[in-house]
Design a protein around this motif. Structure first.
Motif, mmCIF file in Angstrom:
data_model
loop_
_atom_site.group_PDB
_atom_site.id
_atom_site.type_symbol
_atom_site.label_atom_id
_atom_site.label_comp_id
_atom_site.label_asym_id
_atom_site.label_seq_id
_atom_site.Cartn_x
_atom_site.Cartn_y
_atom_site.Cartn_z
ATOM 1 N N ALA A 235 0.865 -1.172 0.000
ATOM 2 C CA ALA A 235 0.000 0.000 0.000
ATOM 3 C C ALA A 235 0.903 1.223 0.000
ATOM 4 O O ALA A 235 1.955 1.231 0.640
ATOM 5 C CB ALA A 235 -0.895 0.022 1.231
ATOM 6 N N ILE A 236 0.489 2.230 -0.732
ATOM 7 C CA ILE A 236 1.252 3.475 -0.702
ATOM 8 C C ILE A 236 0.904 4.207 0.595
ATOM 9 O O ILE A 236 -0.163 3.989 1.180
ATOM 10 C CB ILE A 236 0.944 4.303 -1.966
ATOM 11 N N GLY A 237 1.780 5.092 1.048
ATOM 12 C CA GLY A 237 1.599 5.725 2.354
ATOM 13 C C GLY A 237 0.307 6.501 2.502
ATOM 14 O O GLY A 237 -0.235 6.624 3.603
ATOM 15 N N ASN A 238 -0.222 7.032 1.395
ATOM 16 C CA ASN A 238 -1.471 7.797 1.416
ATOM 17 C C ASN A 238 -2.684 6.939 1.060
ATOM 18 O O ASN A 238 -3.764 7.473 0.789
ATOM 19 C CB ASN A 238 -1.381 8.979 0.449
ATOM 20 N N ALA A 239 -2.526 5.619 1.095
ATOM 21 C CA ALA A 239 -3.610 4.708 0.723
ATOM 22 C C ALA A 239 -4.727 4.702 1.758
ATOM 23 O O ALA A 239 -4.539 5.074 2.924
ATOM 24 C CB ALA A 239 -3.063 3.293 0.554
ATOM 25 N N ARG A 240 -5.896 4.225 1.335
ATOM 26 C CA ARG A 240 -6.997 4.015 2.261
ATOM 27 C C ARG A 240 -6.587 2.980 3.300
ATOM 28 O O ARG A 240 -5.799 2.072 3.024
ATOM 29 C CB ARG A 240 -8.233 3.513 1.502
ATOM 30 N N LYS A 241 -7.195 3.096 4.474
ATOM 31 C CA LYS A 241 -6.840 2.170 5.551
ATOM 32 C C LYS A 241 -7.198 0.736 5.185
ATOM 33 O O LYS A 241 -6.508 -0.205 5.612
ATOM 34 C CB LYS A 241 -7.528 2.584 6.847
ATOM 35 N N GLU A 242 -8.257 0.538 4.387
ATOM 36 C CA GLU A 242 -8.628 -0.819 3.988
ATOM 37 C C GLU A 242 -7.535 -1.465 3.144
ATOM 38 O O GLU A 242 -7.311 -2.677 3.221
ATOM 39 C CB GLU A 242 -9.937 -0.802 3.186
ATOM 40 N N ILE A 243 -6.870 -0.655 2.323
ATOM 41 C CA ILE A 243 -5.791 -1.180 1.489
ATOM 42 C C ILE A 243 -4.549 -1.457 2.328
ATOM 43 O O ILE A 243 -3.873 -2.475 2.151
ATOM 44 C CB ILE A 243 -5.485 -0.194 0.342
ATOM 45 N N LYS A 244 -4.265 -0.582 3.275
ATOM 46 C CA LYS A 244 -3.112 -0.820 4.153
ATOM 47 C C LYS A 244 -3.275 -2.090 4.979
ATOM 48 O O LYS A 244 -2.291 -2.792 5.267
ATOM 49 C CB LYS A 244 -2.906 0.386 5.076
ATOM 50 N N SER A 245 -4.506 -2.410 5.339
ATOM 51 C CA SER A 245 -4.739 -3.631 6.121
ATOM 52 C C SER A 245 -4.674 -4.881 5.252
ATOM 53 O O SER A 245 -4.547 -5.993 5.761
ATOM 54 C CB SER A 245 -6.110 -3.554 6.803
#
Length: 271
Positions: A235-245
């Motif tokens: 996930a890129i640093g500015n991604a949505r939290k759903e993508i980071k998870s």
């Protein structure tokens, strides 16, 4: 061994609608190719935009366009999926009836917006650098001979919120369509057999590339299916939290060239 690196574009490589890509990306892409690693631009954008953004390496990379509806490699069309015209026109009419919303249609030959959608037209042509035609009547004036790759609902700030007031509930799960958020401005309707993950999987199967040999980067919900087909998912640093998870790793933001930072590491590993 890594064979394929896939990256979303808007929100991941550049800010939404951006057209300035750090030139070092081209250097890295060429170096990766020399070492047997293919780079893929996997985007909601059409090919008319992507071929301009990646012009210096157009013959060196894979293009998965229109959220997976069209795949182009070495100038050859590998796959192309379209939405039934009558279905697309019904969706457009519903979008056009929503307050503050309008429609962008990505088709095989051209992109289309309605006359009067001046803000959207400027952003698509000056930011995304798309080839766009204006229609006096939307959707009635859509050319009958141009296959519809995607129908995209646009609102400058609240597309997802407005869509969830009835439009999403009606069309989500439709047997012929996929509906996914692609940023605060966009809700994208694509053919049921076309998304980023399906297109990536088809290419992997065709060329004998496994998820274990694949790296991918994304920031929004339309990237989820692609990220699930890469063992090295970022996930890129500015991604949505759903993508980071969802991903194994989190890179820096697009403003800080987070993908490029990782590509430099890959370069070090293969030297």
């Amino acid at each position: 061994m890594l064979k394929l690196i896939c990256s979303d574009v808007d929100g991941t490589l550049v800010p939404d609608g951006g057209h300035d890509l750090n030139p070092e990306y081209f250097t890295q892409i060429r170096h990766l190719k020399k070492n047997g690693i293919l780079f893929a631009a996997v985007s909601g954008r059409s090919y008319s935009s992507l071929k301009k953004l990646f012009a210096p390496v157009i013959d060196d990379i894979l293009f998965i366009c229109d959220n997976g509806a069209r795949t182009i490699y070495h100038g050859n069309l590998l796959s192309c999926y379209t939405i039934r015209r009558e279905l697309a026109m019904e969706i457009v009419r519903e979008i056009e009836a929503l307050p503050g919303c309008t429609t962008y249609i990505s088709a095989v030959k051209d992109g289309y917006v309605k006359e009067g959608a001046d803000e959207l037209y400027r952003w698509l042509t000056e930011g995304y650098q798309l080839d766009i035609k204006k229609l006096k009547r939307m959707p009635e004036d859509l050319p009958a001979n141009d296959g519809i790759l995607s129908v995209e609902m646009y609102h400058p700030t609240r597309a997802e919120e407005i869509a969830h007031q009835g439009l999403y509930q009606k069309w989500h799960g439709h047997k012929e369509l996929q509906l996914v958020c692609a940023g605060k401005q966009w809700m994208n309707f694509t053919p049921i057999n076309a998304d980023k993950g399906i297109a990536l999987s088809e290419f992997q199967n065709r060329y004998g590339i496994t998820p274990g040999e694949t790296m991918a980067f994304g920031d929004n919900m339309n990237d989820a299916s692609m990220l699930l087909r890469a063992d090295q998912s970022y996930a890129i640093g500015n991604a949505r939290k759903e993508i980071k998870s969802l991903t194994r790793f989190v890179a820096d933001t697009n403003i800080n060239d987070g993908v490029l930072q990782v590509l430099r590491t890959v370069k070090t590993n293969i030297q």
